[in-house]
Design an enzyme around this catalytic site. Structure first.
Site, PDB file in Angstrom:
ATOM      1  CD  GLU A 143      -5.081   1.586  -3.169  1.00 18.11           C
ATOM      2  OE1 GLU A 143      -6.507   1.768  -3.131  1.00 18.11           O
ATOM      3  OE2 GLU A 143      -4.376   1.445  -2.261  1.00 18.11           O
ATOM      4  CG  HIS A 149      -1.872   0.939   1.193  1.00 17.39           C
ATOM      5  ND1 HIS A 149      -1.540   2.263   1.439  1.00 17.39           N
ATOM      6  CD2 HIS A 149      -3.381   1.207   0.640  1.00 17.39           C
ATOM      7  CE1 HIS A 149      -2.992   3.043   1.222  1.00 17.39           C
ATOM      8  NE2 HIS A 149      -3.761   2.273   0.835  1.00 17.39           N
TER       9      HIS A 149
HETATM   10  P1  PGA Z   1      -9.456   6.226  -0.149  1.00 20.59           P
HETATM   11  O1  PGA Z   1      -8.313   5.303   0.193  1.00 20.59           O
HETATM   12  O2  PGA Z   1     -10.427   5.416  -0.701  1.00 20.59           O
HETATM   13  O3  PGA Z   1      -9.682   6.868   1.079  1.00 20.59           O
HETATM   14  O4  PGA Z   1      -8.682   6.961  -1.288  1.00 20.59           O
HETATM   15  C1  PGA Z   1      -8.003   4.019  -0.601  1.00 20.59           C
HETATM   16  C2  PGA Z   1      -7.051   3.238  -0.129  1.00 20.59           C
HETATM   17  O5  PGA Z   1      -5.798   3.926   0.358  1.00 20.59           O
HETATM   18  O6  PGA Z   1      -6.922   1.966  -0.272  1.00 20.59           O
END
Ligand code: PGA
Length: 249
Positions: free
Chosen positions: A166, A94
């Site tokens: 992401e 992450h």
């Molecule tokens: P968010 O986070 O939906 O608050 O942008 C996503 C994540 O970090 O997995």
């Protein structure tokens, strides 16, 4: 066909009361017949969540794990410990772990192997920063992060990995990648995987993460290479999270 997956990453948020609320609401929830739903609470809530979610579709995930099975690693938690609490999925790589805890590609790879060896499905998170996107380096960065890990795996291990794209600039900012931007990168990841094995690429589950919410989920999930979502902020409100799950049908 790839089964859609919606995962709620609570990060360092939530409470015992929120665990109970999710258990209650999801016990009676109407959901698409073919859908995997995962909640990733902070470690102290795993045991309560296992009980509260027992009669629901909700499965459990961990937000990280240590590469070792056991040992002198103060503050850390191992894959086999998580497995004892019913954890079926674990995030690795992450962006908050990469940035705040300085986990590099090698550290991410080690954690992913630890998940596989504990029979936990790893969700490998990748994504570019705004600076990298503006410099036109999105695909280069994303494929480096994917490739570092994937190229070191055996074919049967590769088939067990889920990848979450992401974009760092979209996480927690309220700024979502457009469906087109997300689709473009995610198609690129699938194509990269096809270089190893076409069948594997066709079955690879790809999640989008970054400010996904009840209002934008349907459009994102309708993209051909988006098989689900990794949801942060909106996974802390049960109604919003349920609405996202319902739009994944
Ligand atoms: P968010 O986070 O939906 O608050 O942008 C996503 C994540 O970090 O997995």
């Amino acid at each position: 066909m790839r089964t859609p997956l919606i995962a709620g990453n609570w990060k360092m948020n939530g409470s015992a009361a929120l665990v109970e609320e999710f258990g209650r609401v999801f016990t009676d929830a109407r959901l698409p017949a073919s859908l995997d739903v995962v909640i990733l609470p902070p470690f102290p809530y795993l045991d309560a969540a296992r009980h509260a979610f027992a009669d629901t579709v909700l499965r459990l995930g961990a937000q990280t794990l240590n590469p070792l099975h056991s040992g002198a690693r103060t503050g850390e938690v191992s894959g086999n410990m998580l497995k004892e609490f019913g954890v079926a999925y674990a995030l690795v790589g992450h962006s908050e772990r990469r940035q705040l805890y300085r986990e590099d590609d090698e550290a991410v790879h080690d954690r992913l192997l630890a998940a596989l060896s504990a029979d936990i499905t790893p969700i490998l998170c990748v994504g570019e920063t705004l600076e990298e996107r503006d410099a036109g380096k999105t695909m280069e960065v994303v494929l480096r992060q994917v490739g570092y890990v994937m190229a070191r795996l055996e074919p049967d291990q590769r088939a067990r990995v889920i990848i979450a794209y992401e974009p760092v600039w979209a996480i927690g900012t309220g700024r979502t990648a457009t469906p087109r931007q997300a689709q473009e990168v995610m198609a690129g990841i699938r194509e990269y995987q096809a270089g190893f094995d076409r069948e594997l690429a066709a079955g690879l589950r790809l999640l989008y993460g970054g400010s996904m919410n009840a209002g934008n989920a349907a459009e994102l999930l309708a993209q051909p290479d988006i098989d689900g979502g990794l949801v942060g902020g909106a996974s802390l409100k049960v109604d919003d999270f349920l609405a996202i799950c319902q739009s994944a049908g």
